[in-house]
Design an enzyme around this catalytic site. Sequence first.
Site, PDB file in Angstrom:
ATOM      1  N   CYS A 151     115.088  44.220  38.511  1.00  0.00           N
ATOM      2  CA  CYS A 151     114.248  45.014  39.221  1.00  0.00           C
ATOM      3  C   CYS A 151     113.147  44.661  39.949  1.00  0.00           C
ATOM      4  O   CYS A 151     113.537  44.341  41.235  1.00  0.00           O
ATOM      5  CB  CYS A 151     113.568  46.050  38.092  1.00  0.00           C
ATOM      6  SG  CYS A 151     112.673  47.415  38.816  1.00  0.00           S
TER       7      CYS A 151
ATOM      8  N   GLU B  42     118.715  47.173  30.006  1.00  0.00           N
ATOM      9  CA  GLU B  42     118.143  47.426  28.619  1.00  0.00           C
ATOM     10  C   GLU B  42     117.704  48.732  28.379  1.00  0.00           C
ATOM     11  O   GLU B  42     117.227  48.941  27.165  1.00  0.00           O
ATOM     12  CB  GLU B  42     116.971  46.213  28.437  1.00  0.00           C
ATOM     13  CG  GLU B  42     115.574  46.613  29.035  1.00  0.00           C
ATOM     14  CD  GLU B  42     115.783  46.094  30.817  1.00  0.00           C
ATOM     15  OE1 GLU B  42     114.623  46.341  31.228  1.00  0.00           O
ATOM     16  OE2 GLU B  42     116.942  45.857  31.152  1.00  0.00           O
TER      17      GLU B  42
ATOM     18  N   HIS C 267     117.534  48.925  34.937  1.00  0.00           N
ATOM     19  CA  HIS C 267     117.303  48.427  33.667  1.00  0.00           C
ATOM     20  C   HIS C 267     118.264  48.413  32.836  1.00  0.00           C
ATOM     21  O   HIS C 267     118.580  49.478  32.150  1.00  0.00           O
ATOM     22  CB  HIS C 267     115.962  48.880  33.185  1.00  0.00           C
ATOM     23  CG  HIS C 267     114.871  48.568  33.826  1.00  0.00           C
ATOM     24  ND1 HIS C 267     113.762  47.747  33.399  1.00  0.00           N
ATOM     25  CD2 HIS C 267     114.196  49.223  35.096  1.00  0.00           C
ATOM     26  CE1 HIS C 267     112.954  47.606  34.168  1.00  0.00           C
ATOM     27  NE2 HIS C 267     112.948  48.532  35.277  1.00  0.00           N
TER      28      HIS C 267
END
Length: 659
Positions: free
Chosen positions: A530, A640, A638
């Site tokens: 990011c 995650e 992202h």
Amino acid sequence: MTGLDPSPLLSDLAAGSAPFALIARDGATVEVLTGDVVDVELLADIPLTDADGVAREVLALVPYRQVRERGFVCHDDGAPLRCLVIGDRVSLPRAEAMASLPSSPVPLADAGFDISDEDYARIVRRVIADEIGRGEGANFVIRRDFVAGVDVDPRIAALTWFRALLEQEKGAYWTFAVVTDDHIAVGASPEAHVSAKDGVVTMNPISGTFRHPAGGATAETLAEFLRSTKETEELFMVVDEELKMMSAVCSDGGRITGPHLKEMSRLTHTEYMLRGSSDLDPRDILRETMFAPTVTGSPMQNACTVIARHETVPRGYYSGVAALFTPNGSVEGPTHDLDAPILIRTAYLVDGRLRVPVGATLVRHSDPDGEVGETHGKAAGVLGAIGAIPRDVPVAPEGADADAPAAPRRPLAEDPAIAELLASRNDRLAPFWMNPQDPDGSGPFAGRTALVVDAEDRFTTMLAHQLRHLGLDTRIVHWSQASNDEVDAADLVISGPGPGDPRDDSPRMSAMRRVVSRRLFRHAPLLAVCLSHQILADQLGIDLAPLAQPHQGLQKSVDVFGEDASIGFYNTFTARVAPGTTERGIVVESITARGESTGAPLPVPEGRIEIPAEVAADPETGDVYALRGPAFASVQGHLESILSRDGMRTLERLIAHAL
């Protein structure tokens, strides 16, 4: 004190001066807690044992200013971390308690919001444009207060309001009154922030607010709300934020169940449950989870900064927690269980002034007028119960006897169409966070070390949890403490996400540029995520630009080097190439040439080095989703996030390339 007649007990509390608390949390009883008040400075100071080391029960009111313990900013009003050290407790049947509590309405004077609807709408517009629009975060909660004068004995007012909330507001997690010498808090909180019992930690993110129409909610009106993209993404964003906390305190990261409905008198919310295992002291759990993103925003640290910019007066206890620490008899693990609801939907009475704070969650596509309405809706449950505004009157179905008692209504969650709409939300989410987790260190990269550099977004805790599942021995370090030796020693460095403009020259951005450049110019394995992906792109000579519309909590299906992947994005800026670009040999000015030492062992003629990079970008806009080259890879999204259905697969592919 068991066996006492409830009438004299509650009468004595009303007439006396001793501090007390009333809590209703099981639907059948009211717990009456009495004891001594102790104010402490830090969560670690909450007195869970006496001078002889004997465990004792404590109810703590934790103010918002405790975020200072995590290094976050706030308007510091000095509100004390107030502890009621419980000496006696009585459980009264709910009906007996209700019969013993005062019921005459408490008159209010000069009642109204401290910020007008028009001014609050202007604040919403500023936050969307100046904060979310500049990449400061995904969502922020800005509050306003309903205020009024109260000329009634404070203890009588507290007991009256507690009875009214107990009778009028349904679906609350806790209905409570906490009465001390100079401060009263009475509320009906719908949301359990965090609990810990028998080694199991539970968090309950609630977001998305459906204001019931006149006459109450129906399956048809609720279904329209559940189809709202804004409301759905708002819930997903707070689940992501609370999973960051769960990953910090739970060895198994946290598992999602839900979504569910939280039906209240005037509102219905959507919610998930998160559960994981932890052996931490409950005070440490509380510190690591300060405070709920549903009442602050995300990422948490920057949310506190944004709140301080746009709220002009301190929050007091609003968005803090009421934390009940109860001895559990354990001699090996934590000695206390924890039950901590968020201090929302709560009325505060100090020096004859009533205050009911409420806030709206502001996201990239918030409607200012809609957010104004949300604050009215959230305040209405408390204000209607205590008589500050008219109460809702249920509308009888057409043809029904208006004088007949209302038939019990089936919970809306049991309607098949509603249940299907709720369940369909999970089709978008990452299976990784829906399934049981327990990393055993046997993943494909076992035996290697990883260092995650945190740029003030605790998505890094979720990343670290996933990295451990892939076998990496993983450690997180804050950007301000990432030494060159640490950065050089790890087998893999993950340069993490964070808020803000990657083009800034702030100390944080400079430190993240140093991390990226050291690994890049040493050909040492690097994964940039990011914000750090944007910094890497800048190092490679790729242009950076703000997006026309921020991608905060946006799920996209993108091509990552020949493989489609569903990924969650939280970005306001993007790296951008000419549409159709897939490969570049990029001549990069070394950081050494810019006057910042990388210690690079590579010969760098005249401060320049050519690095080939493969680009995964949108074919129409040129927005860069991922990069890879010699010993490095990066991703804008992202992996995650719960929004990244293909996150683990993509993460493994990029790490394999970098290594």
